[in-house]
Design a protein around this motif. Structure first.
Motif, PDB file in Angstrom:
ATOM      1  N   LEU A  82       0.990  -0.926  -0.197  1.00 20.79           N
ATOM      2  CA  LEU A  82       0.156  -0.010   0.168  1.00 20.79           C
ATOM      3  C   LEU A  82       1.194   1.493   0.369  1.00 20.79           C
ATOM      4  O   LEU A  82       1.616   0.966   1.119  1.00 20.79           O
ATOM      5  CB  LEU A  82      -0.888  -0.187   1.433  1.00 20.79           C
ATOM      6  N   LEU A  83       0.080   2.281  -1.273  1.00 19.71           N
ATOM      7  CA  LEU A  83       0.693   3.773  -0.887  1.00 19.71           C
ATOM      8  C   LEU A  83       0.288   4.575   0.288  1.00 19.71           C
ATOM      9  O   LEU A  83      -0.783   4.905   0.043  1.00 19.71           O
ATOM     10  CB  LEU A  83       1.358   4.337  -2.186  1.00 19.71           C
ATOM     11  N   ILE A  84       0.907   5.368   1.025  1.00 22.65           N
ATOM     12  CA  ILE A  84       0.253   6.228   2.497  1.00 22.65           C
ATOM     13  C   ILE A  84       1.481   7.163   2.287  1.00 22.65           C
ATOM     14  O   ILE A  84       2.557   7.356   1.757  1.00 22.65           O
ATOM     15  CB  ILE A  84       1.388   5.367   3.319  1.00 22.65           C
ATOM     16  N   VAL A  85       0.323   8.101   1.608  1.00 21.25           N
ATOM     17  CA  VAL A  85       1.082   9.644   1.231  1.00 21.25           C
ATOM     18  C   VAL A  85       0.396  10.287   2.535  1.00 21.25           C
ATOM     19  O   VAL A  85      -1.106  10.818   2.631  1.00 21.25           O
ATOM     20  CB  VAL A  85       0.879   9.969   0.046  1.00 21.25           C
ATOM     21  N   GLY A  86       1.222  11.602   2.733  1.00 21.19           N
ATOM     22  CA  GLY A  86       1.012  12.228   4.055  1.00 21.19           C
ATOM     23  C   GLY A  86       1.551  13.517   3.907  1.00 21.19           C
ATOM     24  O   GLY A  86       2.493  13.840   3.485  1.00 21.19           O
ATOM     25  N   GLY A  87       1.238  14.483   4.666  1.00 23.00           N
ATOM     26  CA  GLY A  87       1.280  16.077   4.582  1.00 23.00           C
ATOM     27  C   GLY A  87       0.138  17.093   5.172  1.00 23.00           C
ATOM     28  O   GLY A  87      -0.530  16.655   5.230  1.00 23.00           O
ATOM     29  N   ILE A  89       5.468   6.234   6.073  1.00 22.73           N
ATOM     30  CA  ILE A  89       4.854   7.461   4.911  1.00 22.73           C
ATOM     31  C   ILE A  89       5.917   7.125   4.202  1.00 22.73           C
ATOM     32  O   ILE A  89       7.086   7.382   4.034  1.00 22.73           O
ATOM     33  CB  ILE A  89       4.637   8.746   5.663  1.00 22.73           C
ATOM     34  N   GLN A  90       5.551   6.618   2.919  1.00 15.70           N
ATOM     35  CA  GLN A  90       6.309   6.534   1.527  1.00 15.70           C
ATOM     36  C   GLN A  90       5.880   7.680   1.205  1.00 15.70           C
ATOM     37  O   GLN A  90       7.206   8.073  -0.015  1.00 15.70           O
ATOM     38  CB  GLN A  90       5.982   5.642   0.728  1.00 15.70           C
ATOM     39  N   ALA A  91       5.626   8.520   0.856  1.00 15.03           N
ATOM     40  CA  ALA A  91       5.482   9.983   0.257  1.00 15.03           C
ATOM     41  C   ALA A  91       4.940  11.049   0.681  1.00 15.03           C
ATOM     42  O   ALA A  91       4.215  11.373   2.035  1.00 15.03           O
ATOM     43  CB  ALA A  91       4.330   9.617  -1.221  1.00 15.03           C
TER      44      ALA A  91
END
Length: 285
Positions: free
Chosen positions: A31-36, A58-60
């Motif tokens: 899974l891709l988890i993007v945070g910010g 978190i990958q991105a």
């Protein structure tokens, strides 16, 4: 959808894996988890987020520098100064960054400083912009319009693909309804449908759907259970001080807890999350 010649799924096992950079992908088993934050506000803000996110799978990193706002008097983003901050953070902390593009003339500069270009809800049917994004090689996150049908979203993706760029990530972010308790209504049925109709990765933005941070974790878990390939979630070092969308942003601690809560759900649906990693020294840039 006969006109979806390039984005339609050809068979049950037909799925596209898209690389955000040389290490991070979306559409595979992981899974891709993007945070910010909703908006880039300062270098200190983004470095604080990058430092924390690097410890919690978190990958991105997401962050807006050009912001479409309902009011012309609201904060519109830092523009080129924000792009410079994103570029520094992505190189220093080895995190791919995603940021929104609003106009054709912004594409070249954003593509030089970010890994993924995002088309926001208001621009989903800006066909000239979609055509121009079809002429670059970088991935594009295409957010569903706030009143767009599933077919309209797929055909918007088809515009990008038809002009040469197959690296499209669909994003369900909620649609408008008569009920204003939530900011939008998260359409998880659309996630299931898109995974059946197209071979493109599908991620979910529960932050814009909910509009209230206390609703985000449960919606995020439901999205993974429904088959989403990843999540894009707003978080901020001090959510109450965010210059935009403060009400829906998670603290970094709550973001980390949310990601950990996804692990049993990911396992149940045959997906994985990378293990939490220890903090590492940022690169010198």
């Amino acid at each position: 959808m006969q006109d979806a010649k390039l984005t339609a799924k050809a068979h049950d096992d037909h799925g596209t894996v898209i690389a955000l950079n040389d290490q991070i992908t979306v559409g595979g088993d992981e899974l891709l988890i993007v945070g910010g934050p909703c908006s880039v506000e300062s270098l200190d803000q983004m470095e604080a987020i990058a430092t924390q996110l690097g410890q919690h799978t978190i990958q991105a990193l997401r962050g807006g520098v050009y912001k479409p706002r309902t009011s012309p008097y609201a904060f519109q983003g830092m523009g080129e100064a924000g792009l410079a901050i994103l570029d520094r953070v992505r190189r220093r902390y080895h995190l791919p960054v995603i940021t929104e593009v609003m106009a054709i003339h912004q594409i070249e500069a954003i593509a030089a400083h970010a890994d993924v270009l995002q088309v926001g809800s208001r621009n989903m049917q800006n066909f000239d912009l979609l055509k121009a994004l079809g002429e670059i090689n970088q991935p594009v996150v295409l957010k569903r319009g706030l009143a767009a049908t599933i077919q309209e979203l797929v055909m918007a993706a088809e515009y990008i693909a038809a002009h040469g760029n197959p690296n499209i990530i669909l994003c369900e972010r909620g649609i408008r309804s008569f009920d204003n308790y939530t900011r939008n209504v998260l359409d998880l049925g659309a996630v299931v449908a898109l995974k059946q109709l197209t071979h493109l990765p599908v991620i979910v933005d529960p932050s814009h759907a909910a509009g209230k941070r206390e609703l985000v974790p449960s919606l995020a878990r439901a999205a993974i259970a429904a088959g989403a390939d990843g999540l894009m979630i707003e978080c901020h070092p001090v959510p109450e001080e965010s210059v935009s969308d403060a009400r829906q942003a998670l603290s970094l601690e709550d973001m980390a807890a949310l990601v950990e809560s996804l692990r049993p759900i990911a396992t149940a649906v045959g997906r994985t999350l990378p293990e939490a990693i220890a903090p590492r020294e940022p690169a010198l840039v």
